[in-house]
Design a protein around this motif. Structure first.
Motif, PDB file in Angstrom:
ATOM      1  N   ARG A 294       1.283   6.627   0.442  1.00 33.45           N
ATOM      2  CA  ARG A 294       0.831   6.053  -0.818  1.00 33.45           C
ATOM      3  C   ARG A 294      -0.545   6.574  -1.213  1.00 33.45           C
ATOM      4  O   ARG A 294      -0.781   6.897  -2.389  1.00 33.45           O
ATOM      5  N   ALA A 295      -1.456   6.686  -0.272  1.00 31.15           N
ATOM      6  CA  ALA A 295      -2.807   7.152  -0.588  1.00 31.15           C
ATOM      7  C   ALA A 295      -2.786   8.607  -1.049  1.00 31.15           C
ATOM      8  O   ALA A 295      -3.488   8.984  -1.997  1.00 31.15           O
ATOM      9  N   GLU A 296      -1.977   9.422  -0.394  1.00 31.71           N
ATOM     10  CA  GLU A 296      -1.899  10.840  -0.781  1.00 31.71           C
ATOM     11  C   GLU A 296      -1.340  10.981  -2.187  1.00 31.71           C
ATOM     12  O   GLU A 296      -1.837  11.787  -2.981  1.00 31.71           O
ATOM     13  N   ARG A 297      -0.316  10.195  -2.515  1.00 31.15           N
ATOM     14  CA  ARG A 297       0.271  10.276  -3.851  1.00 31.15           C
ATOM     15  C   ARG A 297      -0.713   9.821  -4.916  1.00 31.15           C
ATOM     16  O   ARG A 297      -0.816  10.422  -5.989  1.00 31.15           O
ATOM     17  N   PRO A 307      -3.531  -2.157  -5.947  1.00 33.61           N
ATOM     18  CA  PRO A 307      -3.125  -3.350  -5.181  1.00 33.61           C
ATOM     19  C   PRO A 307      -1.808  -3.932  -5.686  1.00 33.61           C
ATOM     20  O   PRO A 307      -1.183  -4.743  -5.003  1.00 33.61           O
ATOM     21  N   ASP A 308      -1.389  -3.526  -6.890  1.00 34.87           N
ATOM     22  CA  ASP A 308      -0.135  -4.023  -7.455  1.00 34.87           C
ATOM     23  C   ASP A 308       1.061  -3.150  -7.091  1.00 34.87           C
ATOM     24  O   ASP A 308       2.184  -3.431  -7.527  1.00 34.87           O
ATOM     25  N   PRO A 314       1.730  -6.165   1.466  1.00 35.71           N
ATOM     26  CA  PRO A 314       1.607  -7.555   1.007  1.00 35.71           C
ATOM     27  C   PRO A 314       2.498  -7.869  -0.192  1.00 35.71           C
ATOM     28  O   PRO A 314       2.770  -9.050  -0.453  1.00 35.71           O
ATOM     29  N   ASN A 315       2.930  -6.851  -0.926  1.00 31.43           N
ATOM     30  CA  ASN A 315       3.842  -7.064  -2.048  1.00 31.43           C
ATOM     31  C   ASN A 315       5.298  -6.869  -1.638  1.00 31.43           C
ATOM     32  O   ASN A 315       6.191  -7.610  -2.081  1.00 31.43           O
TER      33      ASN A 315
END
Length: 356
Positions: A294-297, A307-308, A314-315
């Motif tokens: 996720r961070a790389e994308r 955060p959403d 957490p989601n």
């Protein structure tokens, strides 16, 4: 959301767009964007962001955009002088549309006043733009464009990219194989690849369920399934054009679902997870995957991790819990994202709790 309207030069007699045309789209929440190529207005370079195309002119400069719309099944309505250009764009006969015509009202017979359908997403009304007889089909077309907006956006994006998709991402095949290996598939099971694209996961899924199992690649964009067939994936799997949020499958028929880069692009992730749970048998495996973290994308797109994000643990965990799944494995690494969940065993009628 916008409807691209291609009109005649303003100086042409009858070039004014009847207010009823704009009003029909505004009534369903779609704005209109009027282009007059004869007056120097540039046509959109792509159909990204276009919910429909309305053609009210016969200029050949619109042919490339019109052909792209027909290929991607973007809804097209040719009015007045635009009808001959639609015929020219569809030089090859369009495949017949399945089911009832959504622009024909209940109890109505064949179209009058020259109104006709070409394939599954294009219609022509050759009469005058202000013809009151065309009002009902015009409003039905506007409603159809609004209802199909999400599908249109997906197909408009992926159709022009489909031919090069496999070559562009073939290097990711080993990552897909490694992800599929995390699923606990057994011979004879039925497994889906949702949003399968050109089908990089299909051979690995076939290996997991063996010759006696069933593998089905599902995608909303026909051009992507054509690319999958061209890459030789029709042998390992069946290929189905369908909305992954409304699967044409009976309840409890599936033992595994693989979904790569899909859930976080859906407008209602929980609705999709609920539908996937419906078609799955208790204990079925769900694997959400992406060949980068996720961070790389996020960094690649020049933005922070949101955060959403539906894929943030957490989601994702409560979304899975609420829709009949239990998260068994979550891994958000630099090189990949994997979340594996299991379909809960349904509660017994005696009031037992769902199992893991």
């Amino acid at each position: 959301m916008a409807v691209v309207v291609i009109g005649e030069p303003a100086a042409q007699p009858g070039a004014a767009l009847p207010p009823a045309v704009t009003a029909a789209f505004e009534a369903v929440g779609l704005r209109t964007h009027l282009c007059r190529p004869g007056d120097g207005d540039p046509l959109p370079a792509t159909l990204t962001g276009a919910d429909a195309l309305v053609l009210a002119c016969a200029g050949p400069e619109a042919l490339p955009l019109l052909r792209a719309a027909l290929a991607a099944e973007v809804p097209v309505l040719a009015l007045g002088g635009g009808a001959p250009l639609l015929d020219r764009a569809a030089a090859q006969p369009l495949p017949p549309a399945a089911g009832a015509d959504p622009l024909r009202g209940a109890g109505e017979g064949a179209y009058g006043h020259g109104f006709r359908r070409l394939g599954g997403s294009a219609w022509a009304l050759p009469g005058p733009l202000g013809d009151p007889a065309g009002a009902a089909p015009l409003h039905r077309f506007a409603a159809l464009a609004a209802a199909r907006a999400e599908h249109t956006a997906t197909r408009a994006f992926f159709t022009p990219r489909a031919d090069a998709w496999e070559e562009r991402f073939a290097y990711q095949a080993p990552a897909y194989e490694a992800a599929v290996a995390r699923m606990r598939l057994r011979p004879g099971q039925t497994v889906l690849d949702l949003g399968c694209g050109s089908g990089r996961a299909l051979p690995a899924l076939r290996a997991g369920v063996g010759a006696g199992g069933t593998v089905l690649g599902v995608d909303l964009t026909p051009a992507m399934l054509t690319a999958a067939a061209r890459a030789g994936r029709r042998g390992p799997a069946g290929l189905l054009v369908a909305d992954c949020g409304r699967l044409p499958l009976p309840a409890g028929a599936v033992h595994g679902i693989f979904a790569a880069g899909l859930l976080d692009h859906l407008p209602q992730p929980r609705t999709a997870l609920t539908e996937w749970a419906r078609v799955c048998a208790p204990g079925a495996e769900l694997l959400l995957f992406h060949p980068s973290g996720r961070a790389e994308r996020a960094a690649r797109h020049g933005r922070p991790v949101s955060p959403d994000d539906p894929l943030a643990e957490p989601n994702l965990r409560p979304a899975l819990d609420a829709t009949g799944w239990q998260l068994a494995e979550y891994e958000d690494a630099v090189t990949h994202f994997v979340a594996r969940a299991r379909r809960r065993v349904r509660a017994s009628r005696c009031g037992g709790s769902p199992g893991g």
